[in-house]
Enzyme design. Structure first.
Site, PDB file in Angstrom:
ATOM      1  CE1 TYR A 132      -3.905  -1.924  -0.279  1.00 53.02           C
ATOM      2  CE2 TYR A 132      -3.203  -3.048   1.719  1.00 53.02           C
ATOM      3  CZ  TYR A 132      -4.045  -2.952   0.635  1.00 53.02           C
ATOM      4  OH  TYR A 132      -5.018  -3.894   0.444  1.00 53.02           O
ATOM      5  CB  SER A 350     -12.067  -6.220  -3.947  1.00 47.47           C
ATOM      6  OG  SER A 350     -13.273  -5.941  -3.301  1.00 47.47           O
ATOM      7  CG  ASN A 353      -6.412  -9.738  -1.964  1.00 50.21           C
ATOM      8  OD1 ASN A 353      -5.560 -10.063  -1.144  1.00 50.21           O
ATOM      9  ND2 ASN A 353      -7.311 -10.560  -2.438  1.00 50.21           N
ATOM     10  CE1 TYR A 354      -6.099  -5.853  -6.518  1.00 50.31           C
ATOM     11  CE2 TYR A 354      -8.414  -6.392  -6.722  1.00 50.31           C
ATOM     12  CZ  TYR A 354      -7.116  -6.558  -7.134  1.00 50.31           C
ATOM     13  OH  TYR A 354      -6.848  -7.412  -8.143  1.00 50.31           O
ATOM     14  CG  LEU A 355     -10.801  -1.926  -0.836  1.00 48.21           C
ATOM     15  CD1 LEU A 355     -12.182  -2.001  -0.231  1.00 48.21           C
ATOM     16  CD2 LEU A 355     -10.772  -0.900  -1.953  1.00 48.21           C
TER      17      LEU A 355
END
Length: 396
Positions: A132, A350, A353-355
């Site tokens: 991140y 998501s 894994n993405y936020l």
DNA sequence: AAGTGGACTTGGGTTCATTCTG
DNA sequence: CAGAATGAACCCAAGTCCACTT
């Protein structure tokens, strides 16, 4: 006194690898199952001992390996003895450049398999944090990158133009990059950079919009990607250019990377691939099909159950029956739409894994909203690092 | 620079455990 | 109380990416 939760057994062996900072303890049972505990020297366990358990996963079947090196010592009930019968180990290894605990070569594809730490472990947490942070740094230059690729749409070099258009797709549509794959060995799936002519259609006019690009290709796991997107005129013209004098099987972005000039593979491989694709395709539909069948049969059961009552009983009872049927029908319908919508979107993944959840954590802390309202237990465990470090002033 | 394979993430299906319901 | 529904945990194939050779 630790119980092996896969085997529900207290029969465990402990093995300590010597002379290494990162030590591993293996819990074993009947030569079949074993679990891994990673210990860190720096940290103190709550009982005052020097070590701290970080992680465990299992069960795992050990590969057939060479006899155990005698550097490894086994203990049981504080007593030392040799390697357990039937267990053969390849090597003792200390490598602080990797995050896996154990690896072996799998005997079908020849690929390497790993035992790795749980997402809630420190090692994974730190990597996640780094990820991140990279995204955060990228944010600072994303405007410049976008300006650059728009500029590159006019480049004199075809290579640069193709890169710029591919980048635009990835940026705008969040397509996967699309790597080289073993042709014949794996299913024929593509990502952005491996798109072929047959996967794209250009429509100067469509549904009242100008310059529409129609994408239709098998993506990861042969999941179909289908999308119609209006694009900038310049992108559209570039795509027309890329498609000139090409056949369906040709690469859209042929100058993009210096791909190995692979030969036309034998029909054997084609057949092989066709079967692979077929299997993957055939597997998916029955599942959704089955689900819809279940819903329908559930609905039928509800209706059938109430049918006889309705004809025999009085008006009030009928009304009630009708009401209950329609309630259940509504419930089934809601379930169906829910499933239908969930089919498309993997929300949990998501989220995991993405936020960057520091954004949410900061928001929660700022407004006094409990984090539990937003993230479930698994998610909170995985993101422990973020929850700890984030204060309400955090900005991405 | 090209090519390869090792390391790691992604994505989501399957199984397990618990709660709900008739 | 059994079977259904639900959600978490477990699991692994299919991706991405990059470091190391050659």
């Amino acid at each position: 006194d630790k119980r092996c939760s896969s085997c529900i057994s207290h029969s465990v062996l402990i093995c300590i690898l010597e002379n290494i900072k990162l030590s591993v303890i293996l819990y074993m049972y009947q030569d079949k199952h074993f679990r891994f505990f990673t210990l860190w020297e720096e940290e103190k366990y709550t009982d005052g001992s020097k070590w701290r358990f970080l992680e465990h996963k299992g069960p795992v079947f050990p590969p057939p390996y060479e006899p155990l090196p005698d550097r490894i010592r086994f203990y049981y009930d504080g007593e030392e003895f040799g390697s357990p019968p039937g267990t053969r180990w390849k090597e003792v290894r200390h490598d602080n450049k990797v995050t896996w605990l154990v690896s072996w070569t799998e005997n079908i594809q020849g690929s390497i398999k790993y035992i790795m730490l749980n997402p809630s472990s420190r090692i994974k947490g730190e990597k996640d944090w780094q990820k991140y942070e990279t995204a955060r740094r990228l944010k600072k230059s994303v405007a410049r990158i976008r300006a650059q690729y728009r500029e590159d749409w006019r480049s004199k070099e075809m290579r640069i133009r193709q890169r710029a258009v591919a980048l635009y797709f990835i940026d705008k549509l969040a397509l996967r990059a699309g790597n080289e794959k073993d042709e014949g060995e794996t299913a024929d799936t593509v990502g952005c950079c491996s798109l072929r002519v047959e996967h794209i259609r250009l429509h100067p006019q469509m549904d009242g919009q100008d310059y529409v690009v129609e994408l239709d290709f098998p993506g990861k796991d042969s999941i179909r990607y289908y999308n119609k997107v209006p694009v900038q005129k310049r992108v559209f013209k570039n795509l027309q250019l890329f498609l000139e004098n090409k056949q369906g099987k040709d690469d859209l972005f042929d100058r993009l990377n210096v791909r190995p000039s692979y030969y036309k593979i034998l029909s054997y491989n084609r057949a092989n691939r066709a079967v692979a694709v077929l299997c993957i395709h055939q597997r998916a539909p029955p599942k959704t099909f089955e689900k819809s069948i279940n819903l329908n049969s559930g609905l039928l059961a509800v209706i059938n159950k109430h049918k006889p009552c309705v004809s025999v009983l009085g008006v009030e009872t009928k009304k009630k029956a009708v009401q209950r049927i329609s309630e259940q029908l509504m419930k089934l319908e809601v379930q169906a739409t829910d499933r239908e919508e969930n089919k498309q979107i993997a929300l949990g993944t998501s989220k995991l894994n993405y936020l960057d959840l520091r954004i949410s954590v900061a928001w929660c802390k700022k407004w006094g909203v409990p984090i539990e309202k937003i993230y479930n237990k698994t998610q909170r465990e995985k993101f422990a690092w973020a929850i700890d470090m984030t204060d309400e002033d955090f900005e991405f």
